[in-house]
Design a protein around this motif. Structure first.
Motif, mmCIF file in Angstrom:
data_model
loop_
_atom_site.group_PDB
_atom_site.id
_atom_site.type_symbol
_atom_site.label_atom_id
_atom_site.label_comp_id
_atom_site.label_asym_id
_atom_site.label_seq_id
_atom_site.Cartn_x
_atom_site.Cartn_y
_atom_site.Cartn_z
ATOM 1 N N ASP A 296 5.526 -7.991 13.321
ATOM 2 C CA ASP A 296 4.874 -7.300 14.189
ATOM 3 C C ASP A 296 5.526 -5.800 14.482
ATOM 4 O O ASP A 296 5.221 -4.969 15.085
ATOM 5 N N GLY A 297 6.835 -5.813 14.205
ATOM 6 C CA GLY A 297 7.812 -4.559 14.517
ATOM 7 C C GLY A 297 9.073 -4.572 13.921
ATOM 8 O O GLY A 297 9.585 -5.655 13.899
ATOM 9 N N ILE A 298 9.830 -3.525 13.621
ATOM 10 C CA ILE A 298 11.181 -3.532 13.114
ATOM 11 C C ILE A 298 11.736 -2.359 13.563
ATOM 12 O O ILE A 298 11.308 -1.206 13.908
ATOM 13 N N GLU B 37 6.044 -1.270 21.337
ATOM 14 C CA GLU B 37 4.927 -1.920 22.006
ATOM 15 C C GLU B 37 4.928 -3.515 21.520
ATOM 16 O O GLU B 37 4.013 -4.024 20.927
ATOM 17 N N VAL B 38 5.960 -4.038 22.008
ATOM 18 C CA VAL B 38 6.361 -5.519 21.997
ATOM 19 C C VAL B 38 4.994 -6.408 22.551
ATOM 20 O O VAL B 38 4.644 -6.540 23.725
ATOM 21 N N LYS B 39 4.554 -7.335 21.660
ATOM 22 C CA LYS B 39 3.449 -8.351 21.801
ATOM 23 C C LYS B 39 4.225 -9.443 22.206
ATOM 24 O O LYS B 39 5.285 -9.831 21.393
ATOM 25 N N PRO B 40 3.840 -10.148 23.243
ATOM 26 C CA PRO B 40 4.948 -11.093 23.782
ATOM 27 C C PRO B 40 5.094 -12.389 22.741
ATOM 28 O O PRO B 40 5.922 -13.005 22.677
ATOM 29 N N ASP B 41 3.953 -12.665 22.007
ATOM 30 C CA ASP B 41 4.136 -13.794 20.965
ATOM 31 C C ASP B 41 4.267 -13.163 19.270
ATOM 32 O O ASP B 41 4.032 -13.801 18.553
ATOM 33 N N GLY B 42 4.776 -11.824 19.292
ATOM 34 C CA GLY B 42 5.062 -11.145 18.045
ATOM 35 C C GLY B 42 6.351 -11.585 17.372
ATOM 36 O O GLY B 42 7.087 -12.377 17.944
ATOM 37 N N ILE B 43 6.462 -11.312 16.370
ATOM 38 C CA ILE B 43 7.661 -11.470 15.417
ATOM 39 C C ILE B 43 8.273 -10.105 15.370
ATOM 40 O O ILE B 43 7.771 -9.223 14.728
ATOM 41 N N ARG C 255 11.980 0.875 2.544
ATOM 42 C CA ARG C 255 10.606 0.674 1.836
ATOM 43 C C ARG C 255 10.062 -0.692 1.781
ATOM 44 O O ARG C 255 9.028 -1.127 1.972
ATOM 45 N N GLN C 256 11.165 -1.668 2.132
ATOM 46 C CA GLN C 256 10.606 -3.045 2.336
ATOM 47 C C GLN C 256 10.097 -3.332 3.678
ATOM 48 O O GLN C 256 8.961 -4.026 3.677
ATOM 49 N N ALA C 257 10.646 -2.588 4.794
ATOM 50 C CA ALA C 257 10.018 -2.757 6.066
ATOM 51 C C ALA C 257 8.468 -2.225 5.995
ATOM 52 O O ALA C 257 7.628 -2.679 6.681
ATOM 53 N N PHE C 258 8.253 -1.154 5.421
ATOM 54 C CA PHE C 258 6.758 -0.708 5.182
ATOM 55 C C PHE C 258 5.854 -1.747 4.695
ATOM 56 O O PHE C 258 4.688 -1.970 5.074
ATOM 57 N N ILE D 110 7.325 0.594 13.309
ATOM 58 C CA ILE D 110 9.006 0.840 12.806
ATOM 59 C C ILE D 110 9.477 1.875 13.465
ATOM 60 O O ILE D 110 8.996 2.953 13.431
ATOM 61 N N CYS D 111 10.573 1.568 14.290
ATOM 62 C CA CYS D 111 11.250 2.630 15.047
ATOM 63 C C CYS D 111 12.677 2.670 14.481
ATOM 64 O O CYS D 111 13.321 1.730 14.263
#
Length: 307
Positions: free
Chosen positions: A94-96, A16-22, A221-224, A233-234
């Motif tokens: 915002d997502g990994i 669910e990518v937000k255009p201004d996200g990281i 664990r770091q991603a969480f 996280i996908c």
């Protein structure tokens, strides 16, 4: 063979990518997933991509630069996720995304030693600057150590026989030499099966040489911690050990230790978990994808979202 990104549309849609996200692609590879993410970002968004493989970084950098300039590629192991992002002053995202499969070009370059179908050196390193190779493991580890590696990381039923044959035959220097040793150790009923007889041995050695399972657990664990609320996280897994780690860690963050008690209460109570599971059953490739890309057959997509 050209690398075809597995579950590409499904995994990027699930982010669910937000255009201004990281966003972070922890496994850049040949840039398929990274390209799809970058295409959805505006100039205000940012993609960070990680990889250990110098060739992958070079090739994917060229691919991504044709889409936009708002990306950074970092050479490094995803088990250092927080540290690598900190070098770019990034502390939350915002997502990994993780695609845990080995990219086709790595398999198809004989000199990398990943393939049991073509002859090459017994290398199997994702990071060519790393010192430990499959050749060192095969030629210097004890029979017991080899048997344990093949059992733990390859689910190899005949690990003991293969380890014994390796020790009897070494030194081994090439992939096809190792294949012959494996064939010699296996019973006829296994050799007659459709699956390549050395597949599990090669998988086990690759996983061990690159410390893949420990790396995955450390990284996840770091991603969480890194992902923001409503961030996702996908993870795309390909084998049972990856799946076991992913399921264990997802369970830790999505199911309260008091789950059974809370479930029996007549009112809604916050269970204090930080994540919710978006995919109660993992998403699998469609029949169409499996027809186009047989290497996708064991892929599963898991998704969690921070509350």
């Amino acid at each position: 063979m050209e690398h075809i990104s597995v579950l590409l549309n499904e995994s990027v849609a699930m982010l669910e990518v937000k255009p201004d996200g990281i966003y972070v692609d922890c496994t850049l590879g040949r840039g398929g997933h990274a390209s799809a993410i970058l295409q959805q970002l505006s100039a205000k968004g940012l993609l960070i991509a990680l990889d250990r493989d110098e060739q992958a970084i070079k090739q994917s950098g060229q691919t991504l630069s044709k889409i936009g300039s708002n990306f950074k590629i970092i050479k490094g192991n995803f088990d250092q996720l927080k540290l690598l992002l900190a070098t770019k002053n990034i502390t939350n995202v915002d997502g990994i995304l993780y695609d845990l499969g080995v990219s086709s070009p790595q398999f198809d370059q004989n000199e990398r030693g990943f393939s049991y179908r073509n002859d090459g050196p017994l290398d199997m390193r994702m990071d060519q600057e790393q010192s430990l190779t499959a050749q060192e493991v095969v030629n210097t580890y004890s029979q017991t150590q080899l048997s344990e590696i093949l059992t733990k990381y390859g689910d190899e039923q005949f690990a003991g026989q293969i380890a014994s044959e390796i020790v009897k035959t070494r030194p081994l220097t090439s992939t096809l030499q190792l294949v012959e040793v494996v064939k010699k150790a296996l019973p006829q009923k296994v050799l007659k099966q459709k699956k390549h007889p050395a597949k599990k041995t090669f998988q086990a050695l690759r996983v061990y040489v690159n410390d893949e399972m420990n790396g995955l657990e450390k990284s996840l664990r770091q991603a969480f911690d890194l992902v923001k609320p409503q961030g996702r996280i996908c993870l795309i897994t390909f084998q049972s050990q990856e799946e076991a780690i992913v399921k264990k860690l997802i369970k830790e963050v999505t199911i309260s230790p008091y789950h059974q008690v809370l479930k029996s209460l007549p009112l809604e109570v916050d269970d204090q978990t930080k994540f919710k599971l978006i995919t109660p059953s993992p998403i699998k490739p469609s029949k169409k994808e499996l027809t186009l890309n047989p290497r996708a057959h064991s892929a599963k997509l898991w998704v969690v979202e921070k509350k």
